[in-house]
Design an enzyme around this catalytic site. Structure first.
Site, short mmCIF file in Angstrom:
data_model
loop_
_atom_site.label_atom_id
_atom_site.label_comp_id
_atom_site.label_asym_id
_atom_site.label_seq_id
_atom_site.Cartn_x
_atom_site.Cartn_y
_atom_site.Cartn_z
N GLU A 1 -5.54 -4.09 4.89
CA GLU A 1 -4.65 -2.97 4.60
C GLU A 1 -4.91 -1.94 5.70
OE1 GLU A 1 -3.82 0.37 1.10
OE2 GLU A 1 -5.48 -1.05 0.93
N GLU B 1 0.43 9.52 -0.95
CA GLU B 1 -0.46 9.24 -2.06
C GLU B 1 -0.87 10.58 -2.68
OE1 GLU B 1 -2.87 5.18 -1.18
OE2 GLU B 1 -3.64 6.96 -0.19
#
Length: 392
Positions: free
Chosen positions: A152, A234
């Site tokens: 990721e 986020e």
């Protein structure tokens, strides 16, 4: 798929990190509002997907969608540590089998991959705890569904209120028109985060600007497949007003210098209800220990975030021996009755003031000179105990 405060972040639920399974059937519309937890809609004729992606809370979040972006109009979730509440984002590629038009995973050693890039413009707010980040996923296979297990790769254009990536800082690089701190952690897959040292209101880069560095560091492989490029935010708290526009994936990203914000957003957070928003200076307490096997290890501790009634602690375990570990264990005693309320990337057992954290099935093996991380949320006053590490 998604990420975290690197407060350890990340790995509260390995199967849905970074995103969660898209349960809602994708619609096809623009100038719409998405409020359902995993609602998504295709834009630009299916070239991209916009997803609400509320995977870390049951609280309500809504985003207003345009043809090339979105704005968070409601964000009620408050996470006091660990993983963020959500990752509202634009997607090119496949996210849990929800794919853009005709997409096929792209192997990283091909010409098609070399030219891939992306650009976007970002709108920030001064309060709350959040990051503005790309999430670029890789898998050893050409998968379109489920959790990726390769890497990721995160590209942080900005962050606020004490948010920090998973793992620990391992270096600094100059690429894609800026200087970036490099962080590495593992959540069952490698998480490599590039955090811009000054806020950028827009970005334009090639994926190879960052992926080549990750490969050189041994965190990624040229034989892996890119499965998606995602861009969004986020939020741990206070995300209302964050927005992205002009998102595009290009076949020849220019890597041009990002536009600097004329006045970087204030990094002092507001205080949402019951949320930790005060970043504290990093504190480190190293100690060493010897196990019954041939491997030795050290454990390094830091407080990454604190608030009135608790804090987040992170521990880096390093193998200082000449062979890989089979498992490891870190022991310590709290000085003033602190209590571990949750932990990630380790199994923690507390008896009185004594705590024992042991490796899990996926991170017990640490190569010689390698590291792994685990974290915890703790009730009580900020503390820095002495750690003892043992490994076999």
């Amino acid at each position: 798929m998604k990420a975290r405060i690197a407060l350890a972040a990340s790995a509260l639920v390995a199967a849905v990190v970074g995103g969660g399974i898209a349960l809602s059937a994708p619609a096809s519309a623009v100038n719409t509002t998405l409020c359902d937890q995993y609602a998504s809609t295709k834009v630009q004729g299916g070239e991209y997907i916009v997803q609400n992606n509320v995977w870390g809370t049951s609280a309500r979040q809504c985003i207003d969608v345009t043809d090339d972006g979105f704005t968070i109009t409601q964000q009620d979730g408050v996470n006091s540590g660990g993983a963020p509440t959500a990752y509202p984002s634009l997607v090119w590629g496949c996210h849990y089998n929800n794919c853009t038009n005709g997409f096929e995973p792209i192997r990283a050693d091909t010409t098609a991959f070399d030219g891939l890039g992306s650009k976007s413009s970002l709108k920030y707010v001064s309060g709350g705890v959040w990051n503005a980040s790309y999430d670029i996923w890789f898998d050893p296979t050409a998968r379109k569904d489920g959790q990726n297990t390769g890497a990721e790769l995160m590209v942080w254009a900005n962050h606020n209120g004490g948010a920090s990536p998973v793992g620990s800082k391992v270096g600094t690089v100059t690429t894609a028109g800026g200087t970036w701190d490099v962080w590495y952690g593992n959540s069952g897959w490698n998480v490599i985060s590039y955090v811009r040292t000054s806020a950028a209101a827009s970005v334009d880069f090639k994926v190879t600007d960052f992926y080549d560095d990750a490969v050189q560091r041994g965190y990624a492989k040229d034989s892996w497949y890119l499965t998606s490029i995602q861009a969004g935010f986020e939020p741990w708290s206070g995300g209302k007003g964050l927005g992205i526009s002009g998102f595009a994936v290009t076949e020849g990203g220019s890597g041009s210098t990002p536009v600097e914000t004329s006045a970087a957003p204030t990094l002092a957070p507001v205080t949402p209800t019951a949320a930790p928003t005060t970043a504290v200076p990093t504190t480190t307490e190293p100690s060493t220990g010897t196990g019954t096997g041939t491997a030795k290890c050290t454990a390094t501790y830091r407080v990454s975030q604190s608030w009135g009634s608790g804090f987040i602690g992170e521990v880096t375990v390093k193998n200082t021996g000449g062979s890989a570990t089979k498992n490891w264990k870190v022991d310590w005693t709290w000085p003033a009755g602190q209590k571990v309320t949750s932990s990630w990337n380790a199994s923690s057992v507390q008896t009185g003031t004594k705590v024992a954290a042991t490796s899990l099935g996926y991170n017990g093996s640490v190569n010689a000179n390698g590291t792994t991380q685990f974290g915890m949320q703790v009730d009580g006053a900020t503390a820095t105990p002495t750690l003892t590490c043992s490994a076999a």
